[in-house]
Design a protein around this motif. Structure first.
Motif, mmCIF file in Angstrom:
data_model
loop_
_atom_site.group_PDB
_atom_site.id
_atom_site.type_symbol
_atom_site.label_atom_id
_atom_site.label_comp_id
_atom_site.label_asym_id
_atom_site.label_seq_id
_atom_site.Cartn_x
_atom_site.Cartn_y
_atom_site.Cartn_z
ATOM 1 N N MET A 190 -1.038 -2.069 7.446
ATOM 2 C CA MET A 190 0.132 -2.256 8.312
ATOM 3 C C MET A 190 0.145 -3.685 8.844
ATOM 4 N N VAL A 222 5.666 5.760 8.667
ATOM 5 C CA VAL A 222 6.970 6.374 8.928
ATOM 6 C C VAL A 222 7.724 5.550 9.984
ATOM 7 N N ASN A 249 4.676 -4.679 5.460
ATOM 8 C CA ASN A 249 3.638 -3.690 5.122
ATOM 9 C C ASN A 249 3.628 -3.430 3.618
ATOM 10 N N ARG A 257 8.970 -5.357 9.810
ATOM 11 C CA ARG A 257 7.528 -5.103 9.704
ATOM 12 C C ARG A 257 7.221 -4.151 8.557
ATOM 13 N N THR A 262 3.262 -4.375 11.006
ATOM 14 C CA THR A 262 3.139 -3.653 12.283
ATOM 15 C C THR A 262 2.174 -4.383 13.219
ATOM 16 N N GLY A 272 9.161 3.919 13.108
ATOM 17 C CA GLY A 272 8.846 3.926 14.533
ATOM 18 C C GLY A 272 7.403 4.192 14.907
ATOM 19 N N ALA A 273 6.527 4.417 13.911
ATOM 20 C CA ALA A 273 5.129 4.723 14.243
ATOM 21 C C ALA A 273 4.480 3.557 14.985
HETATM 22 N N1 ASP Z 1 7.676 1.919 9.902
HETATM 23 C C1 ASP Z 1 6.412 1.318 9.580
HETATM 24 C C2 ASP Z 1 5.966 1.713 8.198
HETATM 25 O O1 ASP Z 1 6.366 2.716 7.705
HETATM 26 C C3 ASP Z 1 5.351 1.691 10.563
HETATM 27 C C4 ASP Z 1 5.745 1.097 11.881
HETATM 28 O O2 ASP Z 1 6.495 1.700 12.626
HETATM 29 O O3 ASP Z 1 5.312 -0.030 12.162
HETATM 30 O O4 ASP Z 1 5.202 1.011 7.582
#
Ligand code: ASP
Length: 436
Positions: free
Chosen positions: A307, A351, A391, A387, A310, A353-354
Motif C-alpha cells: 500500500m 478496498v 498501490n 493512492r 496509502t 476507504g480502508a
Molecule cells: N483503496 C485502497 C486500495 O484498495 C486502500 C486505501 O483506502 O488506501 O488499495
C-alpha cells in the motif's frame, strides 16, 4: 407497529447514493452550515464526536484481527521461499520510502499551516515524546492483553505480527484459530462498514464546527492536501518506480509506464487494489511478460499487503493534521509514523476507504487528534483514487522486478510495442479475489 406500505421499494435519492458521494455532500453542507451559523455551529459537533468515538472503538480489534489475518494469508510466501521473501521486502521497503516522500513533501509544502486549530482531544495534549530507543524497546509488549486494553498500537502490531507468524508455523493444529481470526476480521470489516455509514453525518457535524470556528480558511488547506498527495504519488511512480525498473531491473522504464496505464486507470476509478487485480494480472503477464507463476503469486499478495500510495497519503495527512493543530512532531514521531504505517499496510484491505481507517491508527500512535480525520474524510475519495493507483503500480513494478531476478520475465514481450499487445485475447483471471 404500522404495517409497511407496499411502495415499490426503489431506493430514495439519499439511500441510493454511493457512500463517498454522501460524505462529500456532508462536507459541503457542513461547510455551508458553519459559514451560516458561525461559532454557534459548535452545537453540531457532538454528531462528529459520535462518529470519531465509533472509529476509536474499531481501531484495536480491527487492527489486531486484520494484521493476524494479513500474516496468515502469507502462508504461501513460506512455500514460495525466496520469491516470497523478495516480494515482501520490496513491498515493505517501497512502502517505507513512499511514506517518507509523503512526510517530506508535507514538511516542505505545509498544507496545514495557518489553520491554528485547537486540540480538544485530551489524548493529544501534553504528550511527552519518548526517545527512539525507548520507542523501539516499548514496541514489545510485556503484557499483550495490557497493550490491547491500553490501545498501545505499536505493541499491538508487534504482537499481532508475532501471533500471525506463530499460527502460520504451527500448521494444521492452528487452523481453527486461523479460521477464528478470519471470521473475526470479516466481522470487523462489517462493523467498519456500518460505522462508515455514519461518516456523512460525522463529517457534516465536524465540518460545520470547523468552518463555523475557522471560517472559509479551511478550504484552501484541503485543496493543498489534495495537491500534495497527487504530487507525491506522481513522484513515487514517475521517479522512484521507474528508477527501480531501470537500475534494479535494467529495463526500459517507458515500457513499464505504458504497461501501468490500464491497471492504474481501473484502480483510479474503482479505488480498490483487490478489484483491480484482474487488470493488474493481465498487464503484468501480457504487456510486461511476467511469468504466470510469478504474477499469480506476487500480485494477489501485493493487493493485500502493498500500500505505497496509502502510506504516502498517511504521511501527508498526519503532517497536515499536526500542522493544522499546531503540534510539533519530533524526529522519533516521524520514525514512528513510518514504522506504524509500513507495518499497518500489511493489515490494510485493498478496498475503497480502508486507508482512512488506518490513518486513525497512525494518528493515535503519535497522539494526533482524531478530529483531523473527519476533516480529511470529506476529500477521501479524491485521495483514494490517487493512492490506489499507486498501490497497483507498485504491485506491477514488484512483479516485474521479482520476475526479472528469477529469469521469469519474457523480455521480448516486455520490450514489444504495447499496441501489439492490445489485440491479445483476455487472460484468465483465475486468481481474481475482488472484494469491493
Ligand atoms: N483503496 C485502497 C486500495 O484498495 C486502500 C486505501 O483506502 O488506501 O488499495
Amino acid at each position: 407497529m404500522q404495517p409497511t406500505m407496499t411502495n415499490k421499494s426503489r431506493p430514495g435519492f439519499w439511500s441510493g447514493l454511493a457512500l463517498w458521494k454522501k460524505i462529500l455532500v456532508g462536507m459541503v453542507l457542513g461547510v455551508a452550515a458553519g459559514a451560516i451559523m458561525g461559532p454557534d455551529a459548535e452545537m453540531l459537533k457532538p454528531i462528529g464526536t459520535l462518529f470519531i468515538n465509533a472509529i476509536k472503538m474499531l481501531i484495536v480489534p480491527l487492527v489486531f484481527c486484520s494484521l493476524v489475518v494479513g500474516v496468515t494469508s502469507m502462508q504461501d510466501t513460506r512455500k514460495m521461499g525466496r520469491i516470497g521473501v523478495k516480494a515482501v521486502l520490496l513491498y515493505l521497503g517501497t512502502t517505507a520510502i513512499a511514506i517518507s516522500i509523503g512526510l517530506g513533501l508535507a514538511t516542505v509544502l505545509t498544507p496545514g499551516e495557518g489553520l491554528n486549530m485547537v486540540v480538544t482531544d485530551a489524548v493529544a495534549v501534553g504528550k511527552e515524546a519518548p526517545t527512539l530507543v525507548q520507542t523501539l524497546l516499548n514496541m514489545i509488549p510485556k503484557n499483550p492483553v495490557g497493550a490491547l486494553a491500553a490501545g498501545n498500537i505499536l505493541q499491538i502490531i508487534v504482537f499481532a505480527l508475532g501471533l500471525g507468524i506463530a499460527l502460520t508455523l504451527s500448521g494444521e493444529k492452528a487452523e481453527p484459530a486461523i479460521k477464528l481470526f478470519e471470521s473475526l476480521a470479516e466481522a470487523m470489516y462489517k462493523l467498519t462498514e456500518l460505522v462508515m455509514k455514519l461518516a456523512p453525518y460525522g463529517v457534516f457535524g465536524l465540518m460545520a464546527w470547523v468552518a463555523g470556528k475557522y471560517g472559509m480558511d479551511i478550504l484552501l488547506p484541503l485543496i493543498k492536501v489534495i495537491a500534495v498527495v497527487y504530487l507525491g504519488c506522481l513522484i513515487h511512480v514517475l521517479v522512484f518506480y521507474t528508477g527501480l525498473i531501470s537500475t534494479l531491473g535494467r529495463l526500459n522504464p517507458v515500457r513499464y509506464m505504458k504497461g501501468l496505464l490500464n491497471p492504474a486507470a481501473v484502480a483510479f476509478t474503482t479505488t480498490s487494489s483487490s478489484g483491480s487485480l484482474p487488470a493488474t494480472i493481465k498487464a503484468s503477464r501480457e504487456e510486461m511478460g511476467v511469468s504466470k507463476s510469478i504474477s499469480s503469486f506476487v500480485l494477489p499478495l501485493g493487493a493485500t499487503i502493498n500500500m505505497d500510495g496509502t502510506a504516502l497519503y498517511q504521511g501527508v495527512c498526519a503532517l497536515f493534521i499536526a500542522q493544522a493543530f499546531g503540534i510539533d512532531l519530533t524526529f522519533s514521531d516521524y520514525l514512528l509514523i513510518i514504522m506504524t504505517s509500513t507495518l499497518a499496510s500489511i493489515g490494510t484491505a485493498g478496498v475503497p476507504g480502508a486507508g482512512l481507517i488506518m490513518l486513525s491508527l497512525v494518528l493515535t500512535t503519535v497522539g494526533l487528534p482524531l478530529e483531523g480525520l473527519a476533516i480529511v474524510a470529506g476529500i477521501d475519495r479524491i485521495l483514494d483514487m490517487a493512492r490506489t493507483s499507486v498501490n497497483v503500480c507498485g504491485d506491477l513494478m514488484v512483479s516485474i522486478l521479482v520476475a526479472k531476478s528469477e529469469n521469469e520475465l519474457d523480455e521480448s514481450v516486455y520490450n514489444s510495442s504495447s499496441s501489439e499487445m492490445e489485440s491479445q485475447p483476455e487472460s484468465t483471471t483465475e486468481t481474481q479475489t475482488a472484494r469491493i
